[in-house]
Design a protein around this motif. Structure first.
Motif, PDB file in Angstrom:
ATOM      1  N   GLU A  15      -2.218   6.267  -0.465  1.00 12.44           N
ATOM      2  CA  GLU A  15      -1.770   6.184   0.924  1.00 12.44           C
ATOM      3  C   GLU A  15      -1.829   4.753   1.440  1.00 12.44           C
ATOM      4  OE1 GLU A  15      -4.388   9.047   2.677  1.00 12.44           O
ATOM      5  OE2 GLU A  15      -3.016  10.712   2.299  1.00 12.44           O
ATOM      6  N   ILE A  37       1.110   2.809  -0.014  1.00 20.31           N
ATOM      7  CA  ILE A  37       2.341   3.172   0.689  1.00 20.31           C
ATOM      8  C   ILE A  37       2.385   2.496   2.052  1.00 20.31           C
ATOM      9  CG2 ILE A  37       3.562   5.089   1.808  1.00 20.31           C
ATOM     10  CD1 ILE A  37       2.638   6.838  -0.593  1.00 20.31           C
ATOM     11  N   ALA A  38       1.266   2.479   2.760  1.00 16.21           N
ATOM     12  CA  ALA A  38       1.224   1.851   4.085  1.00 16.21           C
ATOM     13  C   ALA A  38       1.496   0.356   3.993  1.00 16.21           C
ATOM     14  CB  ALA A  38      -0.129   2.107   4.740  1.00 16.21           C
ATOM     15  N   SER A  92       5.166  -0.199   3.052  1.00 21.24           N
ATOM     16  CA  SER A  92       6.003   0.111   4.215  1.00 21.24           C
ATOM     17  C   SER A  92       5.951  -1.011   5.244  1.00 21.24           C
ATOM     18  CB  SER A  92       5.552   1.418   4.864  1.00 21.24           C
ATOM     19  OG  SER A  92       5.726   2.490   3.986  1.00 21.24           O
ATOM     20  N   ILE A 150       8.054  -3.932   3.911  1.00 17.96           N
ATOM     21  CA  ILE A 150       9.487  -3.641   4.018  1.00 17.96           C
ATOM     22  C   ILE A 150       9.908  -3.709   5.488  1.00 17.96           C
ATOM     23  CG2 ILE A 150      11.240  -1.841   3.764  1.00 17.96           C
ATOM     24  CD1 ILE A 150       9.774  -1.021   1.163  1.00 17.96           C
ATOM     25  N   GLY A 151       9.084  -3.153   6.362  1.00 20.14           N
ATOM     26  CA  GLY A 151       9.393  -3.211   7.797  1.00 20.14           C
ATOM     27  C   GLY A 151       9.465  -4.637   8.295  1.00 20.14           C
TER      28      GLY A 151
END
Length: 126
Positions: free
Chosen positions: A98, A101-102, A105, A108-109
């Motif tokens: 997790e 992934i955070a 993310s 990418i953001g």
């Protein structure tokens, strides 16, 4: 693998039962002595802990003379501590996943957020 985490009292009692089974002692005699001399509060707590083990599917119990006369561990009861260790390991693995992934993310953001700025630079250079 059927794993449901027990209370600390449940784990202590399950360990006591596992040790009793391994020693080969007589169940009825051991539990008769164990229940003898308990206060009403201690007796109630011990019975509640037996109920917890039974409801979680870790033991089979038959009561006689107000003590566990026949007590046997289930496969899940025998494997509780192994299953607990595996569940904790899987939980840590999921937690790390997790976090990955955070972080990905967020990266990418951040890059997507830079697209308008890059377009301004490219458009301003013409």
């Amino acid at each position: 693998m059927n794993y449901q985490e027990l209370s600390p009292q449940g784990e202590t009692l399950l360990k006591e039962i596992i040790d009793l089974q391994a020693s080969g002692q007589d169940n009825a005699a051991y539990w008769s002595k164990r229940f003898d001399g308990l206060s009403m509060q201690q007796d109630t707590l011990l019975r509640d802990t037996f109920r917890e083990l039974r409801e979680c599917g870790y033991v089979h119990i038959q009561w006689a003379d107000n003590i566990p006369y026949y007590l046997s561990l289930t496969v899940d009861g025998q494997n509780y501590f192994t299953n607990k260790k595996a569940a904790k390991k899987a939980e840590r693995k999921l937690s790390r996943r997790e976090w990955r992934i955070a972080v990905i993310s967020a990266m990418i953001g951040g890059m997507v957020g830079l697209i308008p700025w890059i377009c301004t630079l490219i458009g301003g250079g013409q």
